[in-house]
Enzyme design. Structure first.
Site, PDB file in Angstrom:
ATOM      1  N   ASN A 155      11.862 -38.826 153.666  1.00 42.88           N
ATOM      2  CA  ASN A 155      11.918 -39.152 155.152  1.00 42.88           C
ATOM      3  C   ASN A 155      10.437 -38.897 155.699  1.00 42.88           C
ATOM      4  O   ASN A 155      10.319 -37.605 155.800  1.00 42.88           O
ATOM      5  CB  ASN A 155      12.992 -38.364 155.821  1.00 42.88           C
ATOM      6  CG  ASN A 155      12.859 -38.517 157.149  1.00 42.88           C
ATOM      7  OD1 ASN A 155      12.338 -39.279 157.845  1.00 42.88           O
ATOM      8  ND2 ASN A 155      13.619 -37.775 158.019  1.00 42.88           N
ATOM      9  N   TRP A 156       9.636 -39.754 155.953  1.00 40.28           N
ATOM     10  CA  TRP A 156       8.226 -39.757 156.598  1.00 40.28           C
ATOM     11  C   TRP A 156       8.223 -39.319 157.840  1.00 40.28           C
ATOM     12  O   TRP A 156       7.254 -39.089 158.312  1.00 40.28           O
ATOM     13  CB  TRP A 156       7.480 -40.885 155.982  1.00 40.28           C
ATOM     14  CG  TRP A 156       7.274 -41.164 154.652  1.00 40.28           C
ATOM     15  CD1 TRP A 156       7.374 -40.250 153.776  1.00 40.28           C
ATOM     16  CD2 TRP A 156       6.252 -42.041 154.291  1.00 40.28           C
ATOM     17  NE1 TRP A 156       6.689 -40.590 152.587  1.00 40.28           N
ATOM     18  CE2 TRP A 156       6.145 -41.850 152.911  1.00 40.28           C
ATOM     19  CE3 TRP A 156       5.520 -43.153 154.608  1.00 40.28           C
ATOM     20  CZ2 TRP A 156       5.318 -42.558 152.065  1.00 40.28           C
ATOM     21  CZ3 TRP A 156       4.790 -44.086 153.896  1.00 40.28           C
ATOM     22  CH2 TRP A 156       4.875 -43.715 152.471  1.00 40.28           C
ATOM     23  N   LYS A 157       9.376 -39.314 158.608  1.00 41.72           N
ATOM     24  CA  LYS A 157       9.350 -39.053 160.074  1.00 41.72           C
ATOM     25  C   LYS A 157       8.314 -39.970 160.680  1.00 41.72           C
ATOM     26  O   LYS A 157       8.135 -40.840 160.330  1.00 41.72           O
ATOM     27  CB  LYS A 157       9.249 -37.445 160.214  1.00 41.72           C
ATOM     28  CG  LYS A 157      10.324 -36.724 159.394  1.00 41.72           C
ATOM     29  CD  LYS A 157      10.400 -35.465 159.608  1.00 41.72           C
ATOM     30  CE  LYS A 157      11.492 -34.730 158.628  1.00 41.72           C
ATOM     31  NZ  LYS A 157      11.811 -33.186 159.159  1.00 41.72           N
TER      32      LYS A 157
ATOM     33  N   SER B 208      12.845 -27.991 153.638  1.00 40.48           N
ATOM     34  CA  SER B 208      11.747 -27.281 152.849  1.00 40.48           C
ATOM     35  C   SER B 208      11.918 -27.478 151.290  1.00 40.48           C
ATOM     36  O   SER B 208      11.770 -26.604 150.582  1.00 40.48           O
ATOM     37  CB  SER B 208      11.848 -25.885 153.412  1.00 40.48           C
ATOM     38  OG  SER B 208      11.412 -25.886 154.697  1.00 40.48           O
TER      39      SER B 208
ATOM     40  N   GLY C  42      11.489 -34.135 153.412  1.00 42.60           N
ATOM     41  CA  GLY C  42      10.520 -34.428 154.477  1.00 42.60           C
ATOM     42  C   GLY C  42       9.091 -34.273 154.296  1.00 42.60           C
ATOM     43  O   GLY C  42       8.604 -35.197 153.352  1.00 42.60           O
ATOM     44  N   GLY C  43       8.390 -33.211 154.575  1.00 42.91           N
ATOM     45  CA  GLY C  43       6.988 -32.932 154.305  1.00 42.91           C
ATOM     46  C   GLY C  43       6.438 -33.327 153.026  1.00 42.91           C
ATOM     47  O   GLY C  43       5.490 -34.133 152.725  1.00 42.91           O
TER      48      GLY C  43
HETATM   49  P1  PGA Z   1      11.401 -31.107 155.302  1.00 42.66           P
HETATM   50  O1  PGA Z   1      12.229 -32.151 156.040  1.00 42.66           O
HETATM   51  O2  PGA Z   1      11.489 -31.532 153.804  1.00 42.66           O
HETATM   52  O3  PGA Z   1       9.957 -31.143 155.774  1.00 42.66           O
HETATM   53  O4  PGA Z   1      11.896 -29.467 155.652  1.00 42.66           O
HETATM   54  C1  PGA Z   1      13.482 -32.232 155.558  1.00 42.66           C
HETATM   55  C2  PGA Z   1      14.113 -33.424 156.720  1.00 42.66           C
HETATM   56  O5  PGA Z   1      14.087 -33.330 157.854  1.00 42.66           O
HETATM   57  O6  PGA Z   1      14.901 -34.395 156.065  1.00 42.66           O
END
Ligand code: PGA
Length: 261
Positions: free
Chosen positions: A11-13, A215, A236-237
């Site tokens: 998920n690149w947000k 994370s 995410g990240g």
């Molecule tokens: P993160 O985000 O891996 O950066 O913690 C996960 C998400 O929000 O799907």
């Protein structure tokens, strides 16, 4: 028990800032993945403006493109929103629904149910997020999660359960660098499965995949998948760093191959 399909979604947000950079990350991921056949479904959810260009780069289609959300309406006067049909027309093959960042921006359980209904009507796979803001010693977060799971289960017809993935994403673990422990992940997976089995019957457990997010990195993925016994990750990240994302995918795939054989 039949195995559910493993899945890793990046998920690149609202990242990266430019189309050029987004294309580069995607090319790096595709190149790094190579032609190797995998059982794990690999998906990327880029920001909407980048979707079509990335779709065009996705030759041989080993990566699915997913939408980060969809509007609760099918069409019409809804400024700033993107419908399922629009996302599908530029390559989306699945939808993330109810991410905590969407919930924080005002999405209600009702909105989430409406999105699930719209997506399933078109037989789109959905990954619906649940997760508590914090854990209290009295365990009130369990009933909070039950309400979230009930909203999802109530919106999914039995014959469409195979299109559902639930992502357990505790809000305190998202982007914090402090993932849930593998033991916590396993416990929450069993908690979600118990609810689903009670509500939809045990056979539903072969259909509904459960993934973890919050994370996830190339350092913790191995323990989280092995001890957490989840069907994959919502990342995410780390999904913006091509080699790290590939290493997470390979960790999941290695576990899947071990457990298949
Ligand atoms: P993160 O985000 O891996 O950066 O913690 C996960 C998400 O929000 O799907």
């Amino acid at each position: 028990m039949k195995k559910r399909t493993p899945i890793v979604i990046g998920n690149w947000k609202m990242n990266p800032n430019s189309l050029a950079h987004a294309k580069q990350i995607f090319i790096d991921i595709k190149t790094g993945l190579g032609r190797k056949k995998r059982t794990t479904i690999i998906a990327i959810a880029p920001p909407f403006p980048f979707m079509e260009a990335i779709y065009k780069l996705n030759v041989r289609e080993q990566v699915e493109l997913w939408s980060q959300t969809i509007a609760v309406h099918e069409a019409g006067a809804h400024t700033g929103n993107v419908s399922l049909a629009m996302a599908a027309s530029v390559g989306a093959a699945g939808v993330i629904i109810g991410h905590s960042e969407r919930r924080a921006a005002g999405e209600s359980d009702e909105d989430i149910a409406a999105q699930i209904t719209l997506a399933l009507k078109q037989s789109f796979p959905v990954t619906v997020c649940i997760g508590e803001r914090e854990r209290d010693c009295e365990g009130a977060f369990y009933s909070f999660l039950e309400t979230q799971i009930e909203t999802i289960v109530a919106a999914v017809p039995k014959r469409k359960l195979h299109l559902l993935t639930i992502a357990y994403e505790p809000i305190w673990a998202i982007g914090s660098g402090a993932a849930a422990t593998p033991a916590d992940v396993q416990e929450m997976k069993l908690f979600i499965q118990k609810y689903i089995a009670d509500r939809c019957g045990r056979s539903a457990l072969t259909k509904v995949a459960i993934v973890y997010g919050g994370s996830v990195t190339n350092k913790n993925a191995d323990a989280l998948i092995r001890e957490g016994e989840v069907d994959g990750f919502l990342v995410g990240g780390a999904s913006l760093r091509a080699s790290e994302f590939i290493s997470i995918i390979d960790t999941v795939e290695a576990y899947v191959q071990e457990t298949i054989s």
